[in-house]
Design an enzyme around this catalytic site. Structure first.
Site, PDB file in Angstrom:
ATOM      1  N   TYR A 109       3.536  -7.222   6.151  1.00 31.49           N
ATOM      2  CA  TYR A 109       4.032  -6.583   4.928  1.00 31.49           C
ATOM      3  C   TYR A 109       3.115  -5.411   4.616  1.00 31.49           C
ATOM      4  O   TYR A 109       1.881  -5.541   4.697  1.00 31.49           O
ATOM      5  CB  TYR A 109       4.008  -7.579   3.758  1.00 31.49           C
ATOM      6  N   GLU A 197       7.810   0.705   0.706  1.00 30.11           N
ATOM      7  CA  GLU A 197       7.574  -0.651   1.209  1.00 30.11           C
ATOM      8  C   GLU A 197       8.179  -0.843   2.601  1.00 30.11           C
ATOM      9  O   GLU A 197       9.315  -0.437   2.849  1.00 30.11           O
ATOM     10  CB  GLU A 197       8.198  -1.664   0.237  1.00 30.11           C
TER      11      GLU A 197
END
Ligand code: GDP
Ligand code: MN
Length: 390
Positions: A109, A197
Site C-alpha cells: 500500500y 493512492e
C-alpha cells in the site's frame, strides 16, 4: 473532486509511474478492441466508479482472451456496484478499464495525503497491500508507516529509501521505489491533489514495481488553476442535486433526510440543521442561498428542493439582512409556478421586508404554515413530516 482509475492511471503514466497498459471501454465491443491492442492476456476488466472495494463487490474480473474480456465487460457494464464506499444504493457502472493483468508477486500500500493536524503532506505505506487500509489501521496499526514531507525539501531520496527498507523491499526494488515516491509527490503538488493512492502497488514476476490500482483526488479549491483536471469530472458520479446547485452557484450539500431547508447564511443553515435534529427530524440538505441571491437563484434553489423525491416538507428559514425577504418570496413563487408543490412549506421570515415577503407568499396559493420563530418552524416541520408518515 474524484476521478476514475483509468484517468488516474493516465496521470501516473504522464508522471513516470508505471501502470499496466490498457484503456477505458463503454461497451463489450470496445473492451474487446482495447484487449486486442495489448499484446497478450491475461487481462483484467475493472468497473470504473468513484469507489474503492470494487474487487470484493464483483467489479474486477480476469480474462484470458479479448473475447472473454468482452464477455466480462458485458457482465460488469450496467451492474449496480454496491461497495463499502457507495452506500446501499450503489453505483451503476458505465465504463470499464481493460488492462494487461499484472502478475502480482507481492502487494503493498502506498499513498500521499495531507495530514491537517501536522500541516504536512504525509507518505503512508504498508506491506499489507491489497487490503483496505482502514482495516489494517484497526487490526495491525504497526504495519502502517508514515513519513512527513517537508514542503521546502520535498520528497527526499533518503526518506523514500527509509520507507522502502521499512516495507522490506530488496535493494533492487528500493532503487525503483525512490523515483516512484518522488514522481508521486511531484504529481501530488503540481496538480493540487488531496490524495494519491496505489493499492495495491505490485512487485511483478520480473521484480518490477507497478501500480495495479490508481486513485487520485483533487482539492476543489484549486480546480480553477487546473482546467485539465476539471475536464475529467464525470457528472454521472456526482449527486445530481449538487451538480444542479453548482449551476446556480449555490452552497448546497445533499443529505439523506426528508426536510428540505432553504436558509440564508452558512451559520444559520447549520443551526437550522441542528435544530431540526433536536426536534427529532432529519434535514434533506444543507443550503445557504447567500446574502446577495436574486429571485432567479432562489427559484433555482427551490426547484432543487422540490425535485428531491425524499423531501416531504420544506422549511424556509430566512433572516433578512442584506438578503431581502421579498426577494426570497418572489423566488419561491416563481419556482412554484413552474413546478408542482406537493409538500407543505413552513416559513419563517424575519428582518428586511419580512412583511412584504409574507404577503407575497400568502397571496401565492401555496400550502404555507407560518412559523413564529426558528424553533417553532423546526418543530412544525418535524411534526408535519411525522404526521405524513404516520
Ligand atoms: P479495488 O477493490 O476497488 O481497490 O480495486 P483494485 O483495482 O485494487 O482490485 C482489487 C484486487 O484485485 C486487488 O487488490 C488485487 O488483488 C486484484 N487485482 C487487481 N488488478 C490486478 C492485476 O492486474 N493482476 C492481479 N493478479 N490481481 C489484480
Ligand atoms: Mn485497490
Amino acid at each position: 473532486m474524484k476521478i476514475h482509475e483509468y484517468q488516474a492511471a493516465a496521470l501516473f503514466s504522464a508522471y513516470g509511474v508505471r501502470v499496466p497498459e490498457g484503456g477505458p471501454a463503454s461497451t463489450p465491443a470496445e473492451a474487446e478492441a482495447v484487449a486486442r491492442t495489448l499484446q497478450s492476456g491475461p487481462f483484467v476488466v475493472k468497473a470504473q466508479v468513484h469507489s474503492g472495494g470494487r474487487g470484493k463487490a464483483g467489479g474486477v474480473k480476469f480474462a484470458n482472451t479479448p473475447e472473454e474480456a468482452a464477455q466480462k465487460a458485458g457482465e460488469i457494464l450496467g451492474m449496480t456496484l454496491v461497495t463499502k464506499q457507495t452506500g446501499p444504493q450503489g453505483r451503476v457502472v458505465q465504463k470499464v478499464l481493460v488492462s494487461r493483468a499484472v502478475n502480482i508477486a507481492r502487494e503493498y500500500y502506498l499513498s500521499l495525503t495531507v495530514d491537517g493536524t501536522r500541516e504536512r503532506v504525509v507518505l503512508i505505506a504498508s506491506p499489507a497491500g491489497g487490503m483496505e487500509i482502514e482495516e489494517t489501521a484497526k487490526t495491525s496499526p504497526e504495519k502502517i508507516f508514515t513519513q512527513e514531507i517537508d514542503p521546502y525539501l520535498g520528497m527526499t531520496g533518503y526518506q523514500a529509501r527509509e520507507m522502502g527498507k521499512k516495507l522490506g523491499l530488496s535493494a533492487a526494488e528500493v532503487k525503483q521505489f525512490i523515483p516512484l515516491c518522488k514522481n508521486l509527490y511531484r504529481l501530488f503538488t503540481e496538480k493540487d491533489c488531496s490524495l494519491v493512492e496505489i493499492n495495491p502497488l505490485a512487485v511483478d514476476g520480473a521484480g518490477d514495481l507497478i501500480a495495479a490500482d490508481a486513485k487520485v483526488n483533487f482539492d476543489d479549491n484549486a480546480l480553477f488553476r487546473h482546467a485539465d483536471v476539471a475536464a475529467m469530472r464525470d457528472p454521472n458520479e456526482e449527486d445530481a442535486r449538487e451538480a444542479e446547485a453548482a449551476k446556480y452557484d449555490l452552497n448546497y450539500i445533499g443529505l439523506d433526510g426528508d426536510i428540505g431547508c432553504m436558509v440564508n447564511g452558512a451559520g444559520l443553515a447549520m443551526a437550522t440543521m441542528d435544530i431540526i435534529q433536536s426536534f427529532g427530524g432529519s434535514p434533506a440538505n444543507f443550503l445557504d442561498v447567500g446574502g446577495s441571491a436574486t429571485a432567479e437563484k432562489v427559484a433555482g434553489a427551490f426547484s432543487i428542493l422540490l425535485a428531491d423525491s425524499k423531501v416531504r416538507c420544506i422549511f424556509i428559514n430566512i433572516f433578512g439582512g442584506i438578503m431581502r425577504c421579498d426577494v426570497i418570496a418572489e423566488g419561491v413563487v416563481e419556482a412554484a409556478r413552474k413546478l408542482a408543490v406537493k409538500v407543505p412549506l413552513v416559513v419563517r421570515l424575519e428582518g428586511t421586508n419580512a412583511e412584504a415577503g409574507k404577503a407575497i407568499l400568502a397571496g401565492s396559493g401555496l400550502n404555507i404554515v407560518a412559523a413564529a420563530d426558528m424553533a417553532d418552524g423546526a418543530e412544525k416541520a418535524c411534526r408535519l413530516v411525522k404526521g405524513a408518515s404516520a
